[in-house]
Scaffold this motif. Sequence first.
Motif, PDB file in Angstrom:
ATOM      1  N   TRP A   1      -0.513   4.813  -3.197  1.00 48.11           N
ATOM      2  CA  TRP A   1      -0.077   3.984  -4.323  1.00 48.11           C
ATOM      3  C   TRP A   1       1.428   4.140  -4.554  1.00 48.11           C
ATOM      4  O   TRP A   1       2.117   3.181  -4.888  1.00 48.11           O
ATOM      5  CB  TRP A   1      -0.851   4.363  -5.579  1.00 48.11           C
ATOM      6  CG  TRP A   1      -2.270   3.891  -5.542  1.00 48.11           C
ATOM      7  CD1 TRP A   1      -3.386   4.630  -5.262  1.00 48.11           C
ATOM      8  CD2 TRP A   1      -2.730   2.556  -5.763  1.00 48.11           C
ATOM      9  NE1 TRP A   1      -4.510   3.848  -5.295  1.00 48.11           N
ATOM     10  CE2 TRP A   1      -4.143   2.567  -5.611  1.00 48.11           C
ATOM     11  CE3 TRP A   1      -2.102   1.365  -6.079  1.00 48.11           C
ATOM     12  CZ2 TRP A   1      -4.912   1.423  -5.766  1.00 48.11           C
ATOM     13  CZ3 TRP A   1      -2.875   0.219  -6.241  1.00 48.11           C
ATOM     14  CH2 TRP A   1      -4.262   0.250  -6.081  1.00 48.11           C
TER      15      TRP A   1
ATOM     16  N   HIS B   1       4.117   1.176  -4.380  1.00 50.30           N
ATOM     17  CA  HIS B   1       4.934   0.945  -5.565  1.00 50.30           C
ATOM     18  C   HIS B   1       6.422   0.915  -5.214  1.00 50.30           C
ATOM     19  O   HIS B   1       7.147  -0.004  -5.625  1.00 50.30           O
ATOM     20  CB  HIS B   1       4.649   2.060  -6.577  1.00 50.30           C
ATOM     21  CG  HIS B   1       5.367   1.904  -7.875  1.00 50.30           C
ATOM     22  ND1 HIS B   1       4.955   1.050  -8.865  1.00 50.30           N
ATOM     23  CD2 HIS B   1       6.492   2.511  -8.347  1.00 50.30           C
ATOM     24  CE1 HIS B   1       5.780   1.129  -9.898  1.00 50.30           C
ATOM     25  NE2 HIS B   1       6.723   2.016  -9.603  1.00 50.30           N
TER      26      HIS B   1
ATOM     27  N   THR C   1       0.468  -0.857 -10.008  1.00 53.18           N
ATOM     28  CA  THR C   1       0.556   0.344  -9.163  1.00 53.18           C
ATOM     29  C   THR C   1       1.143   1.518  -9.936  1.00 53.18           C
ATOM     30  O   THR C   1       0.735   2.666  -9.747  1.00 53.18           O
ATOM     31  CB  THR C   1       1.396   0.072  -7.908  1.00 53.18           C
ATOM     32  OG1 THR C   1       2.680  -0.454  -8.287  1.00 53.18           O
ATOM     33  CG2 THR C   1       0.706  -0.915  -6.986  1.00 53.18           C
TER      34      THR C   1
END
Length: 501
Positions: free
Chosen positions: A209, A213, A434
């Motif tokens: 993640w 991001h 995110t």
Amino acid sequence: MSATLPASGTQTARATGAVHPGYRTLWRWHFYAGLFVMPFLIVLAITGTIYCFQPQIEPLLYPHRLVVTPMDTPRLPADTLLARAQASLPPDAKAIRAHIDANPARSAEFVFALANGSKESVYLNPYSGDVLGTLDVDGRFMQVDRMLHRKLLLGKSGELLMELASCWTLVMIGTGVALWWPRSTSGSKGSKLRAAIWPRLSTKGRPLWKSLHSVIGIWLAVGALAFVLSGLPWTGSWGKQFKELATRMSVGAPRGAWGGGLPLKSTLPGAQQAANTAAPQMDHSEHAGHDMASMPGMVMDDLPLPNVPWAVGAMHVPQSPDATAPKPARWTLDQIVAQMAALGVASGYDIALPASATGVYTMSYFPPDPQQERTVYIDQYNGRVLKDIRYADYGAVSQVISYGTSLHMGRYFGLANQLICAAISLGLAALAVTGFVMWWLRRPTRKLGAPSRERAAPPMRAWKTGLAVLAVIFPLMGATILAVLLLDRLIFSGSRDLSLS
């Protein structure tokens, strides 16, 4: 956005030199900015994307009102259509606006102010004159979407919140880029660059993640910055003040917009206006100057027009009491339409109808190409052009903002512009999502989860200077920066040291 670091944790990161002095300070501010901006960013992204596709969406929502079957027969005169629209409403309904569109598949539209304070659009078949239906102007889907985008349907307080969210997005972008910037001394330049601009899909959990991001953020950084800067001039607090300042400094509204000897109000026949009879037909004076304080009343942004060029939004419009003498006949709507065609504008504009005996016809043409923008004032009795304001008359600031607005709304280069805007908007929403997932995966129990402070943070003069500049330019944001500093010291000072992975 956040730094892309190995999953092995803090020690590995420090060993490779990825954690630089000031990293945790930047991360802390990035966390606070993201925490505040996240929900607003999602609303802005969704509503902005929808509004960007207004030309395609509205005919699908209201096909029986907006769309007609083109016919070989001539369209009915505008005055005939206006009279039929008036007859379909209560007698006390007052016509306030007409939309002029030569598209053969487009219905005729007129807007009326009703006695209860609402505004209603009436749609007619331009070939037969049949009334196709009505829509509440403020309840129209795109208007609701627009007000969500600008003020969350909360009035002034919502407008201020959205403005603050936009300003704090600048902090989020700046700190995100600083955290992302590759600083590791190990590995080849190619591998570091790849890790920085392409997600590490082989990882799992929070590292995945984080990679998504940071990569999404860096790809969108320039576009997001352009989005914020092009949207801020339209905000209700800072944007309004900036517009007024630009107008006073003659870098916004055209210089001499209200000068040159011609009063920008209709001249009642028989009135003593000797000074005006010798005035030229059209005033293009660029250096006559204008006294904003001498024109009390509404500004262009207050008129019942769907879109007004930014450059003229703060300019005052005529507002005089009704004359006591019987009102003479005024120019018909068809004559005004013919006058505009003679001026080179044949379709796609709106006319605000005169609201008093000395009011004027006000035309606003807001096309995708900013250089074609026009604002025209016409005497309602003799059809004289009192002012014709064009892009070339704008100040330098307004010219730049006009282009930024057209690009921001996805209007300048058609479908491609719309798709780019949608990609940036939805990408910003993805950043918010995110970022939330990253926080959720590492959140501590019963704590906010802000990154801990550095024991010996460097001076970070450039960062502090940047915050100070933002606080000066955006005073409302400056107040919230001070509030965050106080809260950080008094309430969140005990946040635990969180892993960088």
